[in-house]
Design an enzyme around this catalytic site. Structure first.
Site, PDB file in Angstrom:
ATOM      1  CB  SER A 149      -0.896  -0.020   1.248  1.00 33.72           C
ATOM      2  OG  SER A 149      -1.648   1.172   1.344  1.00 33.72           O
ATOM      3  CE  LYS A 175      -4.762   0.266   0.350  1.00 34.51           C
ATOM      4  NZ  LYS A 175      -5.497  -0.449   1.420  1.00 34.51           N
ATOM      5  CE  LYS A 177      -3.924   4.025   2.012  1.00 32.69           C
ATOM      6  NZ  LYS A 177      -5.191   3.535   2.593  1.00 32.69           N
ATOM      7  CG  ASP A 202      -7.756   2.673   0.534  1.00 30.14           C
ATOM      8  OD1 ASP A 202      -8.900   3.186   0.625  1.00 30.14           O
ATOM      9  OD2 ASP A 202      -7.170   2.151   1.502  1.00 30.14           O
ATOM     10  CD  GLU A 227      -8.926  -0.465   0.682  1.00 32.63           C
ATOM     11  OE1 GLU A 227      -8.014  -0.854  -0.072  1.00 32.63           O
ATOM     12  OE2 GLU A 227      -8.810  -0.438   1.931  1.00 32.63           O
ATOM     13  CG  ASP A 252     -10.426  -0.422   5.061  1.00 33.09           C
ATOM     14  OD1 ASP A 252     -10.696  -0.922   6.159  1.00 33.09           O
ATOM     15  OD2 ASP A 252      -9.328   0.169   4.854  1.00 33.09           O
ATOM     16  CE  LYS A 276      -7.290  -1.966   6.730  1.00 35.23           C
ATOM     17  NZ  LYS A 276      -7.335  -0.492   6.814  1.00 35.23           N
ATOM     18  N   GLY A 304      -4.202  -4.195   6.181  1.00 35.54           N
ATOM     19  CA  GLY A 304      -3.199  -4.036   7.225  1.00 35.54           C
ATOM     20  C   GLY A 304      -3.380  -2.691   7.872  1.00 35.54           C
TER      21      GLY A 304
HETATM   22  O1  OSB Z   1      -7.021   2.263   4.454  1.00 33.21           O
HETATM   23  O2  OSB Z   1      -6.103   0.372   4.263  1.00 33.21           O
HETATM   24  C1  OSB Z   1      -6.116   1.494   4.747  1.00 33.21           C
HETATM   25  C2  OSB Z   1      -2.965   1.984   6.854  1.00 33.21           C
HETATM   26  C3  OSB Z   1      -3.477   2.642   7.947  1.00 33.21           C
HETATM   27  C4  OSB Z   1      -4.822   2.950   7.968  1.00 33.21           C
HETATM   28  C5  OSB Z   1      -5.640   2.606   6.890  1.00 33.21           C
HETATM   29  C6  OSB Z   1      -5.125   1.936   5.799  1.00 33.21           C
HETATM   30  C7  OSB Z   1      -3.743   1.660   5.766  1.00 33.21           C
HETATM   31  C8  OSB Z   1      -3.076   1.056   4.624  1.00 33.21           C
HETATM   32  C9  OSB Z   1      -1.723   0.424   4.845  1.00 33.21           C
HETATM   33  O3  OSB Z   1      -3.496   1.096   3.499  1.00 33.21           O
HETATM   34  C10 OSB Z   1      -1.806  -1.035   5.114  1.00 33.21           C
HETATM   35  C11 OSB Z   1      -0.485  -1.608   5.548  1.00 33.21           C
HETATM   36  O4  OSB Z   1       0.501  -1.458   4.816  1.00 33.21           O
HETATM   37  O5  OSB Z   1      -0.425  -2.223   6.627  1.00 33.21           O
HETATM   38 MG    MG Z   2      -8.311   1.121   3.186  1.00 37.46          MG
END
Ligand code: OSB
Ligand code: MG
Length: 382
Positions: A149, A175, A177, A202, A227, A252, A276, A304
């Protein structure tokens, strides 16, 4: 699906061992680089850990809440309150895991706090049986898929550089952001450089239903999913938005339980699920969600929360269960931390797969002096 439901029944019947001490430990690990999403930027990982001591064994649960309520309403502070004043007092030797779960459900919401207790208790039970956590969950040892991510970047060029690193490492999917104003140009630049890369975005709820036509322009890029484009608390509007999009929507933040997931999927707003375990109250509810997803043919992957090696290992064990049909947000430790609290760290093999840590319980070992270096506070509950 008798596999998962049989394993779940066996887990619910396990007894809670006598627990000598319970401690809450707040740690702060500097991130290798800041992690930015549409609602927050984090430069450190602050994690509240629950440590249980029982007959010479030490078990751990990592709370996935952030220090702020910018991803979810729970924080390390609210989790401390709920754990200390409501959840940890429910632990009683001799009751079953099922009874503990029933007691903890009396607390409304606060799934991240509930998952913390459940994770620690299941780690303890696994350690007492000298079993790895995946075996306690009824799953065989196997390698799991990896995914990365990538946080919001300052420019499309910086994003492409980060994606190049991920592709070189053999991550199974990327992924990225997005947020309003950092979406189409960023996705287009990555797509032009990597036409065949499994790629998804996401938004962490940055858009509104009014943005449907704009979001539909993402359909041109062959993303595996979008997402959480809309609010963290919405299910219905996502189902309306999906009607304007070819790209599947994945939820999510909106999903806190099997019932949320069942409703969102039935409405048509959740074609793929980011599961999660910490966000849904733990591994037991995750197993119920996996079962429902399998019955309805819904692809699931594990999200995660930038966890330390404790929570990261739990997510890896969980992904040995059938039903995780897509790569998750499970990445190498070195992407986040110069030094984690556990040994060994998570690494990808030459094909981008991740092996399950070997030892009993969550499998990795908490290194005392590393933990001490990052500890901000320690509180004995009993
Ligand atoms: O939206 O999935 C999410 C991390 C912190 C809070 C929300 C998210 C995330 C990630 C990173 O996308 C996930 C990871 O690398 O553990
Ligand atoms: Mg997310």
């Amino acid at each position: 699906m008798t596999g998962i439901s049989g394993a779940l029944d066996a887990l619910l019947a396990e007894g809670i061992p006598p627990i000598d001490h319970a401690d809450l430990i707040l740690v702060r690990l500097p991130f290798v680089r800041p992690f930015a999403i549409s609602t927050a930027v984090w430069t450190t990982k602050d994690a509240l850990l629950l440590r249980l001591e029982s007959g010479g064994l030490t078990a751990w649960g990592e709370c996935v809440a952030d220090p702020d309520p910018f991803y979810a309403y729970e924080t390390t502070g609210t989790a401390r309150h709920i754990l200390k004043d409501f959840l940890v007092p429910l632990l009683e030797a001799g009751i079953t895991v099922g009874e503990l779960e029933r007691r903890m459900r009396h607390v409304r919401g606060h799934e991240m706090a509930r998952a913390t207790v459940e994770n620690a208790v299941l780690d303890l039970i696994a350690k007492r049986k000298n079993l790895p956590l995946h075996a306690l969950l009824g799953a065989p040892r196997k390698k799991i898929m990896s995914g990365i991510s990538i946080g919001l970047q300052d420019s499309p060029a910086a994003l492409v550089a980060a994606v190049e690193d991920a592709v070189a490492k053999k991550y199974h999917r990327v992924k990225m952001k997005i947020q309003k104003g950092k979406d189409l140009d960023y996705v287009r630049t990555v797509r032009e450089r990597f036409p065949d890369l499994p790629l998804m975005v996401d938004a962490n709820g940055d858009y509104r239903l009014d943005d449907a036509a704009h979001l539909a322009r993402l359909d041109a890029f062959g993303l595996t999913m979008i997402e959480q484009p809309l609010s963290y608390s919405d299910i219905y509007l996502h189902s309306i938005l999906q009607k304007s999009l070819k790209t599947p929507l994945c939820l999510d933040e909106s999903i806190h339980s099997r019932d949320d997931f069942a409703a969102a999927h039935a409405l048509g707003g959740c074609r793929i699920l980011n599961l999660k375990q910490g966000r849904v109250g733990g591994l037991l509810e995750s197993m119920r969600i996996l079962q429902h997803a399998a019955e309805h043919g819904v692809p699931v992957w594990s999200g995660g929360m930038d966890e330390t090696g404790i929570g990261r290992a739990v997510n890896i064990h969980l992904q040995t269960l059938d039903g995780f049909t897509l790569p998750g947000d499970t990445s190498e430790t070195s992407l986040y931390f110069h030094e984690d609290v556990v040994e060994p760290g998570v690494v990808l093999d030459g094909d981008g797969f991740i092996d399950v840590p070997e030892g009993p319980g969550f499998g990795a070992t908490v290194v005392g002096e590393r933990l001490a270096r990052v500890t901000l506070s320690e509180e004995r509950l009993f």
